[in-house]
Structures are given as C-alpha cells and as structure tokens.
Design an enzyme around this catalytic site. Structure first.
Site, PDB file in Angstrom:
ATOM      1  N   SER A 265     -35.523  22.474  28.670  1.00  0.00           N
ATOM      2  CA  SER A 265     -34.067  22.344  28.656  1.00  0.00           C
ATOM      3  C   SER A 265     -33.588  21.672  29.943  1.00  0.00           C
ATOM      4  CB  SER A 265     -33.434  23.725  28.443  1.00  0.00           C
ATOM      5  OG  SER A 265     -32.074  23.608  28.121  1.00  0.00           O
ATOM      6  N   ASP A 359     -33.430  21.456  17.054  1.00  0.00           N
ATOM      7  CA  ASP A 359     -32.775  21.837  18.299  1.00  0.00           C
ATOM      8  C   ASP A 359     -31.274  21.605  18.172  1.00  0.00           C
ATOM      9  OD1 ASP A 359     -31.915  22.293  20.869  1.00  0.00           O
ATOM     10  OD2 ASP A 359     -33.163  20.764  21.814  1.00  0.00           O
ATOM     11  N   HIS A 393     -34.513  25.206  19.811  1.00  0.00           N
ATOM     12  CA  HIS A 393     -34.455  24.816  21.224  1.00  0.00           C
ATOM     13  C   HIS A 393     -35.452  25.576  22.090  1.00  0.00           C
ATOM     14  CE1 HIS A 393     -32.674  23.044  24.778  1.00  0.00           C
ATOM     15  NE2 HIS A 393     -32.470  24.241  25.308  1.00  0.00           N
TER      16      HIS A 393
END
Length: 444
Positions: A265, A359, A393
């Site tokens: 991320s 995601d 994600h």
C-alpha cells in the site's frame, strides 16, 4: 484398494441418505459414541503461522453429521470464527485433506479453510498480530449435527507462532532509525530486506518475522506513528529511509552488495521512491502499491514530490454504509498530477509487482503497468507483474483471513478493500512463495 472401496461405500450410503432410503448412523442428541471423538493436528499442534497442518477427527459414528468451528481471539479481545458442516466417512473418521465441507464459511475440500475463512464477530475488524513473541491460539471444536449444533464432541488447539526457534528479534534504535531486525539462526550473512507497511503507522512486525524464518535478514521499519517519530502523515524525508538502507548494507550479517525492499500500500510507493532515488537497492517488491506519491509530501535533498490529488466526491457509499474509494485518486499521468509521479525510470535493480485485481483501495494494476512502462521507456529490465483475480487490497502472508472492509486510517469510515475469501487465500499462498523466490534469485 481398501481406501477406494471405503470411498465408494461412502458415496453409495450418501446417495441413499439423500433419497430418504436410509437413516443416518449419526448420534441422536443425548446419545454417546462407543469411543470418544478426538482431534489430531499434524505434524504438530504447534507450528508457524504460515505453515499448513493436517486436521483429522477420529472416533465419530459412521457418516455422522458434525460441524467444525474454529475460534481465535486477538490481542485486543476481538473474536474471529469460522464454521463448516461435514459428514464423517463410513470409518467414523473425518480428514480435512480429503473430506469436503458441505456448507458454511467454506465448502469443498479445504484443508486450511477453517483458518483462512475466519471472520470477525464484530464488523470492520482486521486480524493483525501485534506481538510476534506470542502465538495465535486457534481453538478447533467438533460439534454434533448441523444447523445449530451445541453439543461438543471433541476439541483441540493449534498454536501458530511467528518466530521459529533460533530466529532473533533485535530492536533497532540507531540514529533516527526506529525498527526491528529479525535474523535467522546462524552466523552466516543473509540476504537483507527492508519491510515497509501502509498508512496504519506504528511498527508491524509479523510479515518481517515470518520471512526471517525462511532465511532472510528482515528490517521491519517504522516511519510514523511510533516512538518519537512524527505522529501525522504530512511529510516524510527520504533521508530517513536512506539511513535504514545504509544500516542494512553495513550490517555484518546482511549479505551484499545490495538489499531488497518490500512494501504494501503506502509502503509500496515508498519502496518505489527509495529505488528511484537511493543507492544499494537490488530488488524491490510492491504489494498493491502506487506509482505516485500519496497522502504526504516526500522530500529528498532538493526534490519534493507532492501527494497525488484526489476528489472525495468520487467516493461511493453502499447500503451498508461502507465507502468505496477506488476512483478517488486522480490519474498521475494527467496534467499537474504528474508532479506526484515517482521517477521509477531512474531506478536500478529488479521489480516484482503483486496485484489484487479486486483491490478497492486504488487501481493497483494500473499503477503496476504504468511503472512497467516507465521502466521500459528508460531501457530498464521489464518487471514481473503478477495479478490475482478475486484478491483484495490486504494481501498478507498465508492463512490470514480476508479483510474486505475496515476503518480506513485516513478516511475515518468503514472502507471497502475488496476480495473474495477463497481467491484471496490462494493469492496469499502463491504470492508468499513468489516473493521469496524473487528475493532469493536476486539477492543470493
């Protein structure tokens, strides 16, 4: 031959049961088995978190209907559970490596389904390991019947650790660095990797500790929200990360000449920025990262990358009150947004991009392919991009349950992360091995 005959018998009896031509041998409520049921976890009930185990239940009645329930309470008291309905074989045995789950949190033959399908009993909670020196304890209960089972037939506990015997955990507080170093057993130098997490801040250690068990010198690096580091995501200085790179390059138990980077991320765009501006980096892996600098200003010497702009009005809220922010960020290839684009074309070394196609935090596949284009435009080696359908994600080490939605640290509301449990679990298992293979290839 005996095994195949047993399975044929099971199928035949199951067919008779479905047609109502035979009553199940299962135990009626209040009755008792001739032999007490028991749960066996092999090769051991004590293992590393990313290690698979085999679960077998013995001592059931032939074709008895049971429910397998798994329960885990995290360090803050949040309860995660899964349950699935099974039917024992004619031998009275239930073996999750070959016995299919009929319904529940997962279905079909899923030897580790009880673990990867865990779900929080309170909404928007994510399973996170905070203290890697202690294991997670997963209680496995075998309950009589389907529907609303309440009679316990057997129970066992699987302790899942994050450090194997001999792996060393060393707090690091040198200069400005706030981190934890994990070293595998032995005195030889190991390939070194810096692990950087996302916007949650603090010092998560679980991924670094698990990778250290596989032969890597891992530095879990904090960069805000920890100790005396800045408490807010406003601006970061790449010199801090450069200090961490030099620490690893100079460490006697880190094998040179270069090190690896691993980021998820926000940690992913920090990894790309480090690879673009800093020396001594041989291999970089991003997991659902961005090609643009996000959330905070990034400074390095006389260069400043502003955070990528966004339009909050592009966020969508579903009927459950969960926010979908996948379209919020601006395109870093358009107009003034290019100022936030990381000059990854300057980077040396090899790249691996891990992408969850579902995601919902941002457009990870677009970012990965943009990074690939920039590298190729500058004559660099084509990076490896691995896309996983149905993965969200938070692609974690194997067997961590899917977190499809939780409170976003920056948004402040329940936010959609995406993913489908089975596909996400497969992505975690496969990418974990791919990451190790990549680093071994380029750092050994």
């Amino acid at each position: 031959m005996a095994v195949s005959l047993s399975r044929l018998l099971d199928k035949a009896v199951a067919g008779l049961l479905r047609r109502g031509l035979m009553r199940p041998f299962g135990i009626r409520r209040g009755a008792s088995t001739a032999a007490a049921a028991s749960v066996c976890i092999s090769p051991s009930p004590h293992c590393l978190f990313d290690a698979p185990v085999r679960v077998k239940v013995s001592g059931l009645a032939p074709l008895q209907e049971v429910t397998l329930r798994a329960s885990l309470t995290d360090e803050t008291g949040n309860l995660f559970q899964s349950s699935a309905q099974y039917r024992a074989e004619s031998s009275g045995e239930l073996d999750l490596s070959r016995s299919p789950a009929l319904a529940g949190s997962y279905s079909g033959v899923e030897p580790m389904g009880w673990l990867w399908s865990l779900a929080p009993t309170q909404p928007f909670k994510r399973l996170v390991k905070r203290d890697v020196l202690t294991p997670f304890r997963v209680d496995l209960e075998v309950l009589e019947g389907h529907g609303a089972p309440d009679r316990l037939l057997a129970k066992a506990t699987n302790e899942r650790s994050f450090l194997r015997e001999g792996t060393r955990r060393i707090p690091v507080r040198e200069g400005r660095i706030r981190a934890t170093l994990f070293l595998p057993p032995g005195a030889d130098p190991f390939p070194g990797i810096i692990d950087i997490s996302g916007t949650g801040g603090g010092l998560p250690e679980y991924r670094a500790s698990l990778l250290a068990n596989h032969g890597f010198a891992m530095l879990a690096l904090a960069y805000y929200g920890y100790d005396d580091l800045t408490k807010e995501m406003k601006e970061f200085h790449l010199e801090y990360f450069e200090e961490a790179v030099n620490y690893m390059l100079q460490h006697p138990q880190v094998k040179g000449p270069g090190i690896g980077l691993l980021g998820h991320s926000k940690g992913g765009d920090l990894v790309l920025s480090m690879a673009a501006f800093l020396k001594g980096i041989t291999a970089s892996v991003t997991i659902n990262g961005s090609i643009a600098n996000v959330a905070a200003f990034l400074h390095y010497k006389d260069v400043t990358l502003p955070p990528l702009g966004f339009e909050s009005k592009r966020a969508k809220i579903n009927k459950s009150g969960i926010v979908d922010i996948v379209d919020v960020l601006n395109n870093p290839l358009e107009g003034p947004n290019r100022k936030s684009l990381i000059p990854v074309g300057k980077a040396e070394g090899q790249f691996l991009f891990i992408v969850g196609e579902d995601d919902r935090n941002w457009k990870s596949e677009f970012f990965a392919r943009t990074a690939s284009d920039l590298l190729l435009e500058h004559g660099k080696v084509k990076p490896e991009i691995i896309c996983y359908p149905g993965a969200g994600h938070y692609i974690e080490p194997p067997f961590f349950p899917l977190c499809s939605a939780s409170i976003h640290f920056l948004v402040g509301l329940p936010t959609l992360w995406g993913g489908e449990p089975k596909a996400h679990s497969l992505a975690q298992d496969n990418s974990w091995q791919k990451i190790q293979d990549f680093f071994r290839k380029h750092l050994m």
